[in-house]
Write an enzyme that holds these catalytic residues in place. Structure first.
Site, mmCIF file in Angstrom:
data_model
loop_
_atom_site.group_PDB
_atom_site.id
_atom_site.type_symbol
_atom_site.label_atom_id
_atom_site.label_comp_id
_atom_site.label_asym_id
_atom_site.label_seq_id
_atom_site.Cartn_x
_atom_site.Cartn_y
_atom_site.Cartn_z
ATOM 1 C CB SER A 122 -0.939 -0.041 1.207
ATOM 2 O OG SER A 122 -2.239 0.289 0.835
ATOM 3 C CE LYS A 174 -18.601 20.856 9.959
ATOM 4 N NZ LYS A 174 -17.319 21.294 9.361
#
Length: 321
Positions: A122, A174
């Site tokens: 990764s 949000k």
């Protein structure tokens, strides 16, 4: 009386001579230790001396300003080449991106070769691609090309104990996901767009740096890891070997003498803000008669804390439990 005075004067002279030679002896020992360190230990070779620089990338990769500054110093040093020794499962996407960019800037000044000592998965593989050439041990692990966004959701647990977390937000998306409420389809789609965007950047990096075809790109970017031997056939690595293989490549392709000493460059180490907790875990185990597990607890606590401090998008390989 005169004899006594002469004896006193002689003794004082002798003491001064002894003090002088003691000082000289101490300075000689200090100089010998310093010189011995520079000669014996590759990491202590002066930056102004011709050498091959080695940097070590291990553990979880996060943004690290000190490491970037160190790479910039290597670029200005008398290092003739750089070996990047990697053993990392990855880390944050931004940390891997920062390291990759710094290595590419360094590669504009010096030949850079990556050596996968154990794992370059990764974000660790992103770092490896910052080099001009990738060498991996036969059974080292490379790949895990992908991005993940993880967060705990304790909604059901809170419901069982009668706790409800409420919020008042300026807009529906949000601070989502927050883990205290079920993830809405809209929130899931928003997070997925972040993952897809970073994944596209990661795949583009592999395509550009490794020059793989579209068919092979699809094969190597499905998230799995490969051995160094498999990675060679898939164009994820250039050679199977170790640091000696990397030195041979530098000599063969870049004209960097194999006789040059290696200097390991390191950043100044900073203590973890959670080091007290790691130490407490080991101390408690030892105090209760479980000395054999004290070291294990210390390492396990450190690993858990390292992961706990990660946030945002991760380019991180995780072995199944």
């Amino acid at each position: 009386m005169s004899l006594d005075v002469d004896q006193i004067v002689d003794r004082r002279r002798l003491r001064r001579k002894l003090s002088f030679w003691r000082v000289v002896g101490v300075l000689a020992v200090v100089a010998a230790v310093a010189v011995g360190g520079y000669v014996t230990y590759g990491r202590d070779i002066l930056p102004s001396s011709p050498h091959v620089a080695r940097i070590v990338v291990g553990g979880i990769i996060r943004t690290d300003r000190e490491r970037v500054e160190m790479l910039d110093r290597i670029a200005k040093s008398n290092a003739k080449a750089v070996i990047v020794s990697i053993d990392s499962p990855g880390g944050t996407v931004t940390g891997a991106e920062q390291l990759y960019d710094a290595l590419r800037r360094l590669a504009e000044k010096k030949p850079v070769v990556a050596v996968v000592e154990g794992m370059a998965a990764s974000g660790g593989y992103i770092a490896a691609m910052g080099a001009d050439h990738i060498v991996a041990r036969r059974n080292g692990m490379v790949g895990s090309i992908g991005v993940i966004f993880q967060y705990p959701n304790v909604t059901e647990l809170l419901g069982k104990i009668g706790v409800t977390v409420e919020d008042i937000k300026s807009s529906p998306l949000k601070a989502v996901p927050n883990g205290y409420q079920p993830t809405s389809p809209e929130a899931r789609a928003a997070i997925n767009s972040l993952v897809v965007d970073s994944y596209g950047w990661f795949k583009g990096l592999v395509s550009d740096r490794r020059k793989v075809s579209d068919t092979r790109l699809a094969e190597v970017t499905d998230g799995r890891v490969f051995t160094g031997h498999q990675g060679l056939a898939l164009q994820l690595v250039d050679e199977v070997g170790d640091e000696r293989t990397a030195r041979a490549w530098l000599a063969r392709e870049k004209g960097v003498s194999e006789d040059l000493r290696v200097r390991t460059w390191r950043t100044e180490k900073t203590s973890s803000e959670f080091s007290w907790l790691r130490g407490m875990a080991a101390t408690l185990a030892a105090a209760t008669g479980f000395e054999s597990v004290a070291g294990y607890l210390s390492e396990a606590t450190q690993s858990a804390l390292e992961r706990a401090k990660l946030d945002g998008l991760l380019a991180l390989w995780q072995a199944p439990i």
